[in-house]
Every structure is written in C-alpha cells, then in structure tokens.
Design a protein around this motif. Structure first.
Motif, PDB file in Angstrom:
ATOM      1  N   ALA A  23       0.838  -1.199   0.000  1.00 36.10           N
ATOM      2  CA  ALA A  23       0.000   0.000   0.000  1.00 36.10           C
ATOM      3  C   ALA A  23       0.870   1.245   0.000  1.00 36.10           C
ATOM      4  N   ARG A  24       0.292   2.328  -0.503  1.00 36.84           N
ATOM      5  CA  ARG A  24       1.012   3.608  -0.512  1.00 36.84           C
ATOM      6  C   ARG A  24       0.321   4.641   0.376  1.00 36.84           C
ATOM      7  N   LYS A  25      -0.803   5.146  -0.055  1.00 36.13           N
ATOM      8  CA  LYS A  25      -1.457   6.251   0.644  1.00 36.13           C
ATOM      9  C   LYS A  25      -2.647   5.822   1.498  1.00 36.13           C
ATOM     10  N   GLU A  26      -3.246   4.684   1.160  1.00 33.87           N
ATOM     11  CA  GLU A  26      -4.406   4.232   1.930  1.00 33.87           C
ATOM     12  C   GLU A  26      -4.591   2.730   1.772  1.00 33.87           C
ATOM     13  N   ILE A  27      -5.340   2.177   2.698  1.00 30.61           N
ATOM     14  CA  ILE A  27      -5.728   0.766   2.620  1.00 30.61           C
ATOM     15  C   ILE A  27      -7.235   0.687   2.776  1.00 30.61           C
ATOM     16  N   THR A  28      -7.786  -0.359   2.213  1.00 25.19           N
ATOM     17  CA  THR A  28      -9.206  -0.654   2.397  1.00 25.19           C
ATOM     18  C   THR A  28      -9.301  -2.010   3.072  1.00 25.19           C
ATOM     19  N   SER A  29     -10.111  -2.068   4.112  1.00 21.90           N
ATOM     20  CA  SER A  29     -10.349  -3.322   4.834  1.00 21.90           C
ATOM     21  C   SER A  29     -11.791  -3.723   4.614  1.00 21.90           C
ATOM     22  N   ARG A  30     -11.997  -4.984   4.291  1.00 20.85           N
ATOM     23  CA  ARG A  30     -13.337  -5.517   4.088  1.00 20.85           C
ATOM     24  C   ARG A  30     -13.509  -6.711   5.009  1.00 20.85           C
ATOM     25  N   PHE A  31     -14.638  -6.735   5.715  1.00 20.05           N
ATOM     26  CA  PHE A  31     -14.909  -7.849   6.619  1.00 20.05           C
ATOM     27  C   PHE A  31     -16.394  -8.162   6.630  1.00 20.05           C
ATOM     28  N   VAL A  32     -16.695  -9.398   7.007  1.00 26.42           N
ATOM     29  CA  VAL A  32     -18.077  -9.872   7.008  1.00 26.42           C
ATOM     30  C   VAL A  32     -18.464 -10.234   8.431  1.00 26.42           C
ATOM     31  N   LEU A  33     -19.593  -9.689   8.878  1.00 22.28           N
ATOM     32  CA  LEU A  33     -20.132 -10.013  10.202  1.00 22.28           C
ATOM     33  C   LEU A  33     -21.314 -10.957  10.047  1.00 22.28           C
ATOM     34  N   ALA A  34     -21.300 -12.046  10.809  1.00 18.18           N
ATOM     35  CA  ALA A  34     -22.398 -13.009  10.765  1.00 18.18           C
ATOM     36  C   ALA A  34     -23.608 -12.499  11.543  1.00 18.18           C
ATOM     37  N   ALA A  35     -23.360 -11.608  12.505  1.00 19.32           N
ATOM     38  CA  ALA A  35     -24.421 -11.046  13.344  1.00 19.32           C
ATOM     39  C   ALA A  35     -24.018  -9.621  13.717  1.00 19.32           C
ATOM     40  N   PRO A  36     -24.946  -8.800  14.195  1.00 22.57           N
ATOM     41  CA  PRO A  36     -24.571  -7.451  14.627  1.00 22.57           C
ATOM     42  C   PRO A  36     -23.451  -7.520  15.670  1.00 22.57           C
ATOM     43  N   ALA A  37     -22.489  -6.580  15.576  1.00 23.87           N
ATOM     44  CA  ALA A  37     -21.333  -6.625  16.476  1.00 23.87           C
ATOM     45  C   ALA A  37     -20.609  -5.283  16.479  1.00 23.87           C
ATOM     46  N   LEU A  38     -19.754  -5.095  17.480  1.00 21.80           N
ATOM     47  CA  LEU A  38     -18.832  -3.971  17.536  1.00 21.80           C
ATOM     48  C   LEU A  38     -17.572  -4.361  16.774  1.00 21.80           C
TER      49      LEU A  38
END
Length: 98
Positions: A23-38
């Motif tokens: 990465a250079r200037k930014e990163i993107t994170s993608r994640f999947v939640l199975a249920a509502p969560a913090l």
C-alpha cells in the motif's frame, strides 16, 4: 520483550481482507459479520506494538463492511492490521511502500 499482540488469539471464523498490499497512501479493509457486532480496526508495527486505531464502530449490522483508511505519516515497512469483532481477532500483514 512482550508485544501488544502476544496475547492475541486469532479467529478463523472472521472473513477479513486488506488491500492493496503493498500500500502507498491508503488501505481498504473488508470484513463480514455473521451477526450485529462492535468492530475495531487497529494498526501495529512489525514488533507487535500498537500504533493507532484506524476505525472503531458502534454496533454494525450483519453483512459485509468496508473501511478505507489513510496511511499519512506512516514509515515505509511492514505492519499488522488487526480486526477485533467482539472477542474474535484476526490480523493481516501489510507492506507500506513509497
């Protein structure tokens, strides 16, 4: 010497990706939640010492979430991006380049 990540037990249940890598200037994170969560997304240096929080949420709905974070003022090198969702933790190694 103990690092902040020594006590982290990683979860294999969380789907989590970070891109681009390297990465250079930014990163993107993608994640999947199975249920509502913090969710909390944090950055650690290669030695496992906490650098900064990239993202902290209130309760997120179940489903796919995407967060883009800037990498301003970060040194070139390797870092751990750590996702905590409730008591589950997963980390990805990223390389920050010029």
């Amino acid at each position: 010497m103990r690092s902040d990540l020594d006590a982290v037990e990683e979860s294999e249940d969380l789907k989590f990706e970070v891109f681009p890598n390297p990465a250079r200037k930014e990163i993107t994170s993608r994640f999947v939640l199975a249920a509502p969560a913090l969710a909390r997304l944090s950055l650690y240096d290669i030695s496992g010492h906490f650098i900064q929080d990239l993202y902290r949420s209130g309760t997120l709905d179940a489903g796919t979430h995407q967060v883009t974070c800037t990498l301003e003022n970060m040194q070139v090198g390797y870092y751990h991006v750590v996702l905590r969702v409730n008591k589950n933790v997963v980390r990805k190694l990223i390389h920050i380049v010029l």
